[in-house]
Scaffold this active site. Structure first.
Site, PDB file in Angstrom:
ATOM      1  N   ARG A   1      -7.254  -1.225  -2.962  1.00  0.00           N
ATOM      2  CA  ARG A   1      -5.806  -1.055  -2.867  1.00  0.00           C
ATOM      3  C   ARG A   1      -5.118  -1.647  -4.095  1.00  0.00           C
ATOM      4  NH1 ARG A   1      -1.512  -3.701   0.367  1.00  0.00           N
ATOM      5  NH2 ARG A   1       0.211  -2.201   0.345  1.00  0.00           N
TER       6      ARG A   1
ATOM      7  N   HIS B   1      -2.658   0.411  -6.632  1.00  0.00           N
ATOM      8  CA  HIS B   1      -1.316  -0.036  -7.021  1.00  0.00           C
ATOM      9  C   HIS B   1      -1.221  -0.283  -8.521  1.00  0.00           C
ATOM     10  CE1 HIS B   1       0.916  -0.986  -3.109  1.00  0.00           C
ATOM     11  NE2 HIS B   1      -0.129  -0.247  -2.797  1.00  0.00           N
TER      12      HIS B   1
ATOM     13  N   ASN C   1       5.831  -6.382  -1.748  1.00  0.00           N
ATOM     14  CA  ASN C   1       4.575  -6.219  -2.494  1.00  0.00           C
ATOM     15  C   ASN C   1       3.465  -5.859  -1.524  1.00  0.00           C
ATOM     16  OD1 ASN C   1       3.952  -8.589  -1.232  1.00  0.00           O
ATOM     17  ND2 ASN C   1       4.232  -9.846  -3.058  1.00  0.00           N
TER      18      ASN C   1
ATOM     19  N   HIS D   1      -7.930   4.833   3.646  1.00  0.00           N
ATOM     20  CA  HIS D   1      -7.385   4.180   4.844  1.00  0.00           C
ATOM     21  C   HIS D   1      -8.394   4.158   5.996  1.00  0.00           C
ATOM     22  CE1 HIS D   1      -2.908   4.663   3.486  1.00  0.00           C
ATOM     23  NE2 HIS D   1      -3.574   3.802   2.765  1.00  0.00           N
TER      24      HIS D   1
HETATM   25  C1  HEM Z   1      -0.919   8.315  -0.204  1.00  0.00           C
HETATM   26  C2  HEM Z   1      -0.065   7.340  -0.263  1.00  0.00           C
HETATM   27  C3  HEM Z   1      -0.332   5.964   0.291  1.00  0.00           C
HETATM   28  C4  HEM Z   1       0.514   5.244   1.054  1.00  0.00           C
HETATM   29  C5  HEM Z   1       1.910   5.650   1.505  1.00  0.00           C
HETATM   30  C6  HEM Z   1      -0.153   4.009   1.382  1.00  0.00           C
HETATM   31  C7  HEM Z   1       0.412   2.990   2.139  1.00  0.00           C
HETATM   32  C8  HEM Z   1      -0.262   1.876   2.576  1.00  0.00           C
HETATM   33  C9  HEM Z   1       0.314   0.846   3.401  1.00  0.00           C
HETATM   34  C10 HEM Z   1       1.762   0.796   3.885  1.00  0.00           C
HETATM   35  C11 HEM Z   1      -0.654  -0.044   3.680  1.00  0.00           C
HETATM   36  C12 HEM Z   1      -0.552  -1.297   4.538  1.00  0.00           C
HETATM   37  C13 HEM Z   1      -0.177  -2.484   3.716  1.00  0.00           C
HETATM   38  C14 HEM Z   1       0.083  -3.708   4.559  1.00  0.00           C
HETATM   39  O1  HEM Z   1       0.934  -3.633   5.448  1.00  0.00           O
HETATM   40  O2  HEM Z   1      -0.569  -4.736   4.366  1.00  0.00           O
HETATM   41  C15 HEM Z   1      -1.848   0.414   3.019  1.00  0.00           C
HETATM   42  C16 HEM Z   1      -3.063  -0.233   3.065  1.00  0.00           C
HETATM   43  C17 HEM Z   1      -4.169   0.184   2.361  1.00  0.00           C
HETATM   44  N1  HEM Z   1      -4.235   1.221   1.438  1.00  0.00           N
HETATM   45 FE1  HEM Z   1      -2.840   2.641   1.188  1.00  0.00          FE
HETATM   46  N2  HEM Z   1      -1.401   4.013   0.824  1.00  0.00           N
HETATM   47  C18 HEM Z   1      -1.551   5.184   0.139  1.00  0.00           C
HETATM   48  C19 HEM Z   1      -2.653   5.553  -0.620  1.00  0.00           C
HETATM   49  C20 HEM Z   1      -3.761   4.762  -0.818  1.00  0.00           C
HETATM   50  C21 HEM Z   1      -4.798   5.016  -1.783  1.00  0.00           C
HETATM   51  C22 HEM Z   1      -4.786   6.167  -2.781  1.00  0.00           C
HETATM   52  C23 HEM Z   1      -5.711   4.031  -1.638  1.00  0.00           C
HETATM   53  C24 HEM Z   1      -6.993   3.800  -2.402  1.00  0.00           C
HETATM   54  C25 HEM Z   1      -7.674   4.732  -3.012  1.00  0.00           C
HETATM   55  C26 HEM Z   1      -5.262   3.179  -0.557  1.00  0.00           C
HETATM   56  C27 HEM Z   1      -5.959   2.107  -0.048  1.00  0.00           C
HETATM   57  C28 HEM Z   1      -5.498   1.258   0.938  1.00  0.00           C
HETATM   58  C29 HEM Z   1      -6.316   0.244   1.572  1.00  0.00           C
HETATM   59  C30 HEM Z   1      -7.796   0.005   1.352  1.00  0.00           C
HETATM   60  C31 HEM Z   1      -5.475  -0.449   2.448  1.00  0.00           C
HETATM   61  C32 HEM Z   1      -5.859  -1.652   3.343  1.00  0.00           C
HETATM   62  C33 HEM Z   1      -5.606  -2.925   2.563  1.00  0.00           C
HETATM   63  C34 HEM Z   1      -6.034  -4.175   3.299  1.00  0.00           C
HETATM   64  O3  HEM Z   1      -6.779  -4.113   4.272  1.00  0.00           O
HETATM   65  O4  HEM Z   1      -5.606  -5.245   2.851  1.00  0.00           O
HETATM   66  N3  HEM Z   1      -4.058   3.630  -0.112  1.00  0.00           N
HETATM   67  N4  HEM Z   1      -1.588   1.581   2.350  1.00  0.00           N
HETATM   68  C1  LIG Z   2       4.812 -11.131  -2.801  1.00  0.00           C
HETATM   69  O1  LIG Z   2       6.202 -11.320  -2.886  1.00  0.00           O
HETATM   70  C2  LIG Z   2       6.636 -12.541  -2.321  1.00  0.00           C
HETATM   71  C3  LIG Z   2       8.141 -12.557  -2.343  1.00  0.00           C
HETATM   72  O2  LIG Z   2       8.655 -12.040  -3.526  1.00  0.00           O
HETATM   73  C4  LIG Z   2       5.991 -13.723  -3.072  1.00  0.00           C
HETATM   74  O3  LIG Z   2       6.372 -14.945  -2.485  1.00  0.00           O
HETATM   75  C5  LIG Z   2       4.465 -13.581  -3.030  1.00  0.00           C
HETATM   76  O4  LIG Z   2       3.868 -14.576  -3.803  1.00  0.00           O
HETATM   77  C6  LIG Z   2       4.066 -12.215  -3.560  1.00  0.00           C
HETATM   78  N1  LIG Z   2       2.641 -12.016  -3.461  1.00  0.00           N
HETATM   79  C7  LIG Z   2       1.856 -11.979  -4.520  1.00  0.00           C
HETATM   80  C8  LIG Z   2       0.426 -11.676  -4.255  1.00  0.00           C
HETATM   81  O5  LIG Z   2       2.247 -12.169  -5.659  1.00  0.00           O
END
Ligand code: HEM
Ligand SMILES: *[C@@H]1O[C@H](CO)[C@@H](O)[C@H](O)[C@H]1NC(C)=O
Ligand SMILES: *[C@@H]1O[C@H](CO)[C@@H](O)[C@H](O)[C@H]1NC(C)=O
Ligand SMILES: *[C@@H]1O[C@H](CO)[C@@H](O)[C@H](O)[C@H]1NC(C)=O
Ligand SMILES: *[C@@H]1O[C@H](CO)[C@@H](O)[C@H](O)[C@H]1NC(C)=O
Ligand SMILES: *[C@@H]1O[C@H](CO)[C@@H](O)[C@H](O)[C@H]1NC(C)=O
Length: 330
Positions: free
Chosen positions: A64, A68, A96, A195
Site C-alpha cells: 500500500r 501511494h 494519510n 485488497h
Molecule cells: C483503486 C483504488 C483504491 C482505493 C480507493 C483504495 C482505498 C483503500 C482504503 C480506504 C484502505 C483502508 C485504509 C485504512 O483505513 O487503513 C485501503 C487499504 C489497502 N489498500 Fe487500497 N485502495 C485502492 C487501490 C489499491 C492498490 C492499487 C493497492 C496495491 C496494489 C492497494 C493496497 C491496499 C492494501 C494492501 C491495503 C491494506 C493496508 C493495511 O492492511 O494496512 N490499494 N485501500
Molecule cells: C498521519 O497524519 C497525522 C496527522 O497529520 C500525523 O500525526 C501522523 O504522524 C501521520 N502518520 C504518518 C505515518 O506520518
C-alpha cells in the site's frame, strides 16, 4: 553538396542516438546494481523474511505504501520523506489513511548503506521490500522487480488528493485516475485485488452502513447480511482505532478471493463495489474470479506497470542517503 549530405547524416544519427539514449535511460533492468551492490536483493530479502515472521501483515503495509508513493509524483519515494518545513509532506496528508512500514524501510536502508553506500535508491528498496513481503508466505517471488529508480526531492501533502483515489470513488473517476498514471481498466481491477490482504479502518466505509444518502440508510448495493456483520464490528460513529479485515474469509492469503467477495456484493468500499459498474471492469472481475491462476500473472504484469510510473532515472533525482530526508545540497 557532398558535405551537406554528410552533415545531414551526422545530424540524423545524433538525433537517433539521442532518442535511443533517452529510451534507454527510462528503462529499468534486473542487473542494475550488479557492479555496484550485487547483494542488494539478498539484504532486502533477509530483513523482510525476518520481519514477516513476527508481522504477517507487513506485505499489506508495504504494497500500500508503494501504491501511494507511485500515484503521487511517480515511484520516487516522496511518500517516505518527513516534513521539514511549513508545507506538510505526503505522509501527513489528512487523512494519510494510516500508512505504515516506514521503520522497515529505514532498517533495510541502514543495512544497505553499510554494505554499499550511496548507490541504492529508496525507491528500489521499497519496490523490492513490498514484493518480498507479499511473497513471504509463498516459496517464490510473486512478481519481478526491475531496478534503477532514483529518489525525488519533493513531498507535498497537498498533492495527495486528486491523485490517490478515495474509498468513495465511482468507477469513472477510478478509471480516470488510473489512466492519468498510464494504467488501464484492467490494471485497475487487477491491482484492486491487493485488497485481498490487509485491513481498513471503519471510517473508510461506515457511511455505507449507517447513512449512505444522509437519510440514515445503508448502501443498497452492499449485501444486507454482510452489512449487518460490519455494523457489529464498526458501531456508529466509527472509532478511529477499530479495523476490519477487507477480505475476512481469506484475509492473510494473497489470492483471488477478493473477486469472489465483489461478486457477492461484499466489496468493502464503494470503490470496490464500483468495479462491477462498468462493462469492461465487470468482465475483468468475472474473469479473475473464475480462474484463480490467472490472477498471479495478471497481478505481476500490472505491478510492473505501477512500479514504473513516472520514475526518475539516469541523472534525474538523487540517491537519498536517508529515506526520510533529501540529501543536503552540495
Ligand atoms: C483503486 C483504488 C483504491 C482505493 C480507493 C483504495 C482505498 C483503500 C482504503 C480506504 C484502505 C483502508 C485504509 C485504512 O483505513 O487503513 C485501503 C487499504 C489497502 N489498500 Fe487500497 N485502495 C485502492 C487501490 C489499491 C492498490 C492499487 C493497492 C496495491 C496494489 C492497494 C493496497 C491496499 C492494501 C494492501 C491495503 C491494506 C493496508 C493495511 O492492511 O494496512 N490499494 N485501500
Ligand atoms: C498521519 O497524519 C497525522 C496527522 O497529520 C500525523 O500525526 C501522523 O504522524 C501521520 N502518520 C504518518 C505515518 O506520518
Ligand atoms: C530478526 O529480528 C529480530 C527482532 O525482530 C532481531 O532481534 C534480529 O536481530 C533479526 N535478525 C536478523 C538477521 O535481521
Ligand atoms: C518545502 O516547502 C516548499 C513549498 O513551500 C516545497 O516546494 C519544498 O519542496 C519543501 N521541501 C521539501 C523537502 O519537500
Ligand atoms: C464520479 O465522481 C466524480 C468525482 O467525485 C464526479 O465529478 C462525477 O460526477 C461522478 N460520476 C458519476 C457518474 O456519478
Ligand atoms: C446523516 O447524514 C446527514 C446529512 O449528511 C446528517 O445531517 C445526519 O446527522 C447524519 N446522521 C447520522 C446518524 O450520522
Amino acid at each position: 553538396m557532398k558535405v551537406g549530405y554528410r552533415f545531414f547524416i551526422l545530424v540524423v544519427s545524433l538525433i537517433l542516438f539521442g532518442i535511443i539514449d533517452v529510451c534507454y535511460a527510462q528503462k529499468l533492468n534486473n542487473n542494475f546494481y550488479k557492479e555496484t551492490c550485487s547483494r542488494v536483493e539478498k539484504i532486502v530479502e533477509e530483513i523482510i523474511q525476518n520481519r514477516s515472521r513476527s508481522n504477517p501483515t507487513l506485505g499489506a503495509k508495504l504494497i500500500r505504501l508503494q501504491f501511494h508513493d507511485c500515484f503521487v509524483r511517480g515511484c520516487d519515494t516522496s511518500v517516505l520523506l518527513d516534513t521539514v518545513n511549513d508545507s506538510k509532506a505526503e505522509k501527513e496528508a489528512i487523512p494519510n489513511q494510516s500508512l505504515s512500514g516506514f521503520d522497515v524501510i529505514d532498517e533495510i536502508k541502514t543495512a544497505i548503506e553499510m554494505a554499499c553506500p550511496k548507490v541504492v535508491s529508496c525507491a528500489d528498496i521499497l519496490a523490492l521490500a513490498a514484493r518480498d513481503a507479499v511473497s513471504a508466505p509463498f516459496k517464490k517471488w510473486l512478481w519481478d522487480v526491475e531496478l534503477g529508480r532514483r529518489d525525488g526531492r519533493v513531498s507535498l501533502a497537498t498533492e495527495t488528493s486528486g491523485n490517490i483515489p478515495g474509498s468513495f470513488a465511482n468507477i469513472s473517476s477510478l478509471i480516470q485516475l488510473f489512466n492519468r498514471k498510464g494504467l488501464d481498466v484492467n490494471d485497475l481491477v487487477v491491482l484492486s485485488g491487493a485488497h485481498t490482504i490487509g485491513v481498513s479502518h471503519c471510517g473508510a466505509f461506515s457511511r455505507r452502513l449507517y447513512n449512505f444518502t444522509g437519510k440514515g440508510d445503508a448502501d443498497p448495493s452492499l449485501d444486507g447480511a454482510y452489512a449487518e456483520t460490519l455494523r457489529k464490528q464498526c458501531p456508529n460513529p466509527a472509532s478511529p482505532t477499530v479495523t476490519v479485515e477487507m477480505d475476512p474469509e481469506s484475509s492473510v492469503s494473497f489470492d483471488n478471493h477478493y473477486y469472489h467477495m465483489l461478486l457477492q456484493n461484499k466489496g468493502l468500499f464503494v470503490s470496490d463495489a464500483a468495479l462491477l459498474a462498468d462493462r469492461n471492469s465487470n468482465r475483468a472481475v468475472i474473469q479473475l474470479q473464475r480462474s484463480p491462476y490467472s490472477f498471479f500473472p495478471a497481478f505481476a504484469k500490472s505491478m510492473k506497470k505501477m512500479a514504473a510510473i513516472e520514475i526518475l532515472t539516469g541523472n534525474a533525482g538523487e540517491i537519498r542517503q536517508n529515506c526520510r530526508v533529501v540529501n543536503p545540497l552540495k
